[in-house]
Design an enzyme around this catalytic site. Structure first.
Site, PDB file in Angstrom:
ATOM      1  N   LYS A 111       0.816  -1.214   0.000  1.00  0.00           N
ATOM      2  CA  LYS A 111       0.000   0.000   0.000  1.00  0.00           C
ATOM      3  C   LYS A 111       0.853   1.269   0.000  1.00  0.00           C
ATOM      4  O   LYS A 111       0.386   2.334  -0.382  1.00  0.00           O
ATOM      5  CB  LYS A 111      -0.965  -0.025   1.172  1.00  0.00           C
ATOM      6  CG  LYS A 111      -1.954  -1.177   0.997  1.00  0.00           C
ATOM      7  CD  LYS A 111      -3.004  -1.219   2.044  1.00  0.00           C
ATOM      8  CE  LYS A 111      -4.058  -2.263   1.731  1.00  0.00           C
ATOM      9  NZ  LYS A 111      -3.586  -3.650   1.988  1.00  0.00           N
TER      10      LYS A 111
HETATM   11  C1  LIG Z   1      -4.252  -4.721   1.472  1.00  0.00           C
HETATM   12  C2  LIG Z   1      -3.482  -5.969   1.333  1.00  0.00           C
HETATM   13  C3  LIG Z   1      -3.916  -7.004   0.489  1.00  0.00           C
HETATM   14  C4  LIG Z   1      -5.209  -6.923  -0.285  1.00  0.00           C
HETATM   15  O1  LIG Z   1      -5.170  -5.956  -1.297  1.00  0.00           O
HETATM   16  P1  LIG Z   1      -6.535  -5.424  -1.931  1.00  0.00           P
HETATM   17  O2  LIG Z   1      -6.146  -4.333  -2.821  1.00  0.00           O
HETATM   18  O3  LIG Z   1      -7.368  -4.968  -0.778  1.00  0.00           O
HETATM   19  O4  LIG Z   1      -7.154  -6.581  -2.637  1.00  0.00           O
HETATM   20  C5  LIG Z   1      -3.117  -8.120   0.371  1.00  0.00           C
HETATM   21  N1  LIG Z   1      -1.982  -8.253   1.075  1.00  0.00           N
HETATM   22  C6  LIG Z   1      -1.541  -7.285   1.906  1.00  0.00           C
HETATM   23  C7  LIG Z   1      -0.300  -7.514   2.672  1.00  0.00           C
HETATM   24  C8  LIG Z   1      -2.266  -6.117   2.052  1.00  0.00           C
HETATM   25  O5  LIG Z   1      -1.822  -5.166   2.883  1.00  0.00           O
END
Ligand SMILES: *Cc1c(COP(=O)(O)O)cnc(C)c1O
Length: 494
Positions: A111
């Site tokens: 993110k």
């Molecule tokens: C947020 C997250 C996901 C999921 O991603 P999305 O975009 O919500 O599908 C998967 N793995 C990790 C480590 C995350 O932080």
């Protein structure tokens, strides 16, 4: 470029406004009116670019009203916060398997790729849209978004940020990361409930006209840093292109060859960005959607019915513990041939009854583009162990889910095209569970577990983890689900 709502009753004239607003007023999500294309020549130039330059090229296709030079500096600045200024390095595992490591940013989760850039996109978006109010970002998090957003927005001018997380629904390290957050404009609150409760609470705040009006009187407007915000989505499109360029440059593929991407999925933001990349001309064969035991998505792909009425499991991949996958709305909208009224009906059904169905025709389109499956807890732990044994590579639990589903995909389809697994977190965010998977036992303390994991695997503990040890816990408040409105007011009043 115009941005339209998936529910058809709202639109804005440019990306800046879509980003500043976060959510459309009709409750839908903003989508670009068309998918801009990346030309052959642009692909060629991208090969010789660094990550920030590639990102800028892709972003500029949507962010037409942002100044290009400024956007490029913002990208360079954002991605300088990553190891080697590369937000998405590729590691070759074997002949056809590659891992794109998206976790070398400030908070060790993918993110960061979007959230290091979003403060600029949002600030500028408000300026371009003539918004003068103070912006309050509300975030519901299953763990990683919260920290990445806090870190991205801390001390940002004219912006405050408030994060809600499920009090028992995140890992110890995630909790420590959030509760020690520095910055004068930040607030973190634990909610007695699960992620969906937090997300629903935030959505309710957004959709309460009364509440928004009262904020406006205080010269505050709400915005979102969740992946419902197009500004979160668009930087994620870039690494699909970057991965492809890296594979061409290292002669693993030739320009034009198709590749698969496997994505550990929760809110469907990451994989949707891959779908958008494909719509822009990136040669993607299959997008593989990997879920954990909360397998509402893989069942949807198999049955054509999205049914959130089910038991909620707390897993060792907490960022995927989600039953209402918000960004799926954008995909449903595309599958329906951009039928906004149909999309709205389905989303209202989801809200009212917890489920909706798509047609057989839509389902077949869906399954032509995607493969979906899930890995349960046992399989996830086993995958971490076996992968380390076979390749000496340490997977975090989210990425392990993806690796397992990739193996299912190959077994099921025989598709052996080059495949990139998106690695979404550092194993050190989940050191206890990773170590437990490797050794069958692990200390409970997250920091002790990290040190042990380093000894066991020779993978060094990231600085971002080490530096947390000495930080003060600033946020300890726990509230009930019904208290979120008041918590926001308390924070504003400060
Ligand atoms: C947020 C997250 C996901 C999921 O991603 P999305 O975009 O919500 O599908 C998967 N793995 C990790 C480590 C995350 O932080």
């Amino acid at each position: 470029m115009k941005f339209i709502s998936t529910r058809g009753k709202s639109e804005v004239s440019c990306s800046a406004m879509a980003i500043a607003k976060g959510l459309a007023e009709d409750g839908g999500l903003f989508v670009p009116e068309i998918f801009p294309q990346v030309s052959k020549e642009e692909f060629e130039t991208m090969l010789n670019m660094d990550y920030a330059e590639r990102a800028c090229l892709v972003l500029k296709k949507y962010l037409e009203e942002y100044d290009e030079q400024e956007l490029l500096s913002a990208c360079k600045n954002a991605y300088s916060k990553f190891e080697d200024s590369d937000a998405a390095p590729i590691v070759k595992i074997d002949e056809n398997l590659f891992i794109m490591e998206l976790f070398h940013g400030p908070t060790l989760a993918f993110k960061d790729v979007a959230l290091t850039l979003l403060p600029y996109l949002l600030r500028k978006g408000c300026d371009i849209s003539g918004i003068k109010e103070e912006v309050l970002i509300l975030v519901a998090t299953s763990g990683d978004t919260g920290k990445a957003a806090l870190e991205g927005f801390k001390d940002a001018d004219g912006i405050k940020i408030m994060v809600f997380f499920p009090s028992e629904g995140v890992s110890d390290m995630q909790k420590t990361q959030m509760c020690t957050q520095e910055g004068n404009n930040v607030n973190v609150v634990a909610v007695n409930g699960n992620f969906d409760d937090c997300q629903t609470a935030v959505k309710n705040i957004f959709s309460s006209k009364e509440f928004n009006d009262s904020l406006k009187e205080k010269n505050v407007i709400l915005s979102s840093a969740n992946s419902m915000n197009f500004g979160r989505l668009v930087p994620q499109i870039c690494y699909y292109f970057s991965a492809y360029c890296d594979l061409v440059n290292s002669q693993e593929i030739s320009m034009g060859d198709k590749v698969n991407f496997v994505v550990p999925t929760g809110n469907f933001g990451n994989i949707l960005a891959g779908y958008y990349a494909k719509q822009m001309g990136l040669p993607i064969d299959k997008l593989v959607c990997a879920s954990n035991s909360n397998n509402v998505l893989s069942e949807f792909f198999a049955s054509g019915t999205y049914d959130a009425n089910r038991e909620f499991f707390k897993t060792i991949s907490p960022s995927m513990d989600i039953l209402i996958s918000s960004n799926l709305e954008r995909l449903i909208f595309e599958l329906s041939g951009r039928d906004a009224s149909l999309t709205e009906v389905r989303m209202l059904e989801l809200k009212k009854c917890g489920k909706y169905s798509i047609s057989e025709k839509e389902k077949s389109v869906l399954n032509a583009e995607f493969f979906a499956n899930y890995a349960d807890e046992m399989t996830c732990k086993q995958t971490i162990q076996e992968f380390f044994e076979e390749f000496g590579y340490v997977l975090d639990p989210h990425t392990a889910v993806a690796v397992d589903v990739r193996n299912c995909f190959v077994d099921y389809s025989g598709n052996n095209k080059p495949t990139v697994v998106l690695s979404t977190a550092s194993p050190y965010k989940f050191a206890h569970d990773v170590l437990f998977s490797l050794k069958g036992k692990a200390p409970n303390d997250a920091f002790v577990a990290s040190d042990k994991l380093a000894l066991e695997t020779a993978l060094p503990v990231p600085e971002q983890i080490l530096s947390l040890k000495s930080k003060e816990r600033r946020f300890t408040r726990v509230i009930e689900k019904g208290e979120t409105f008041n918590a926001v007011l308390d924070f504003i009043a400060k």
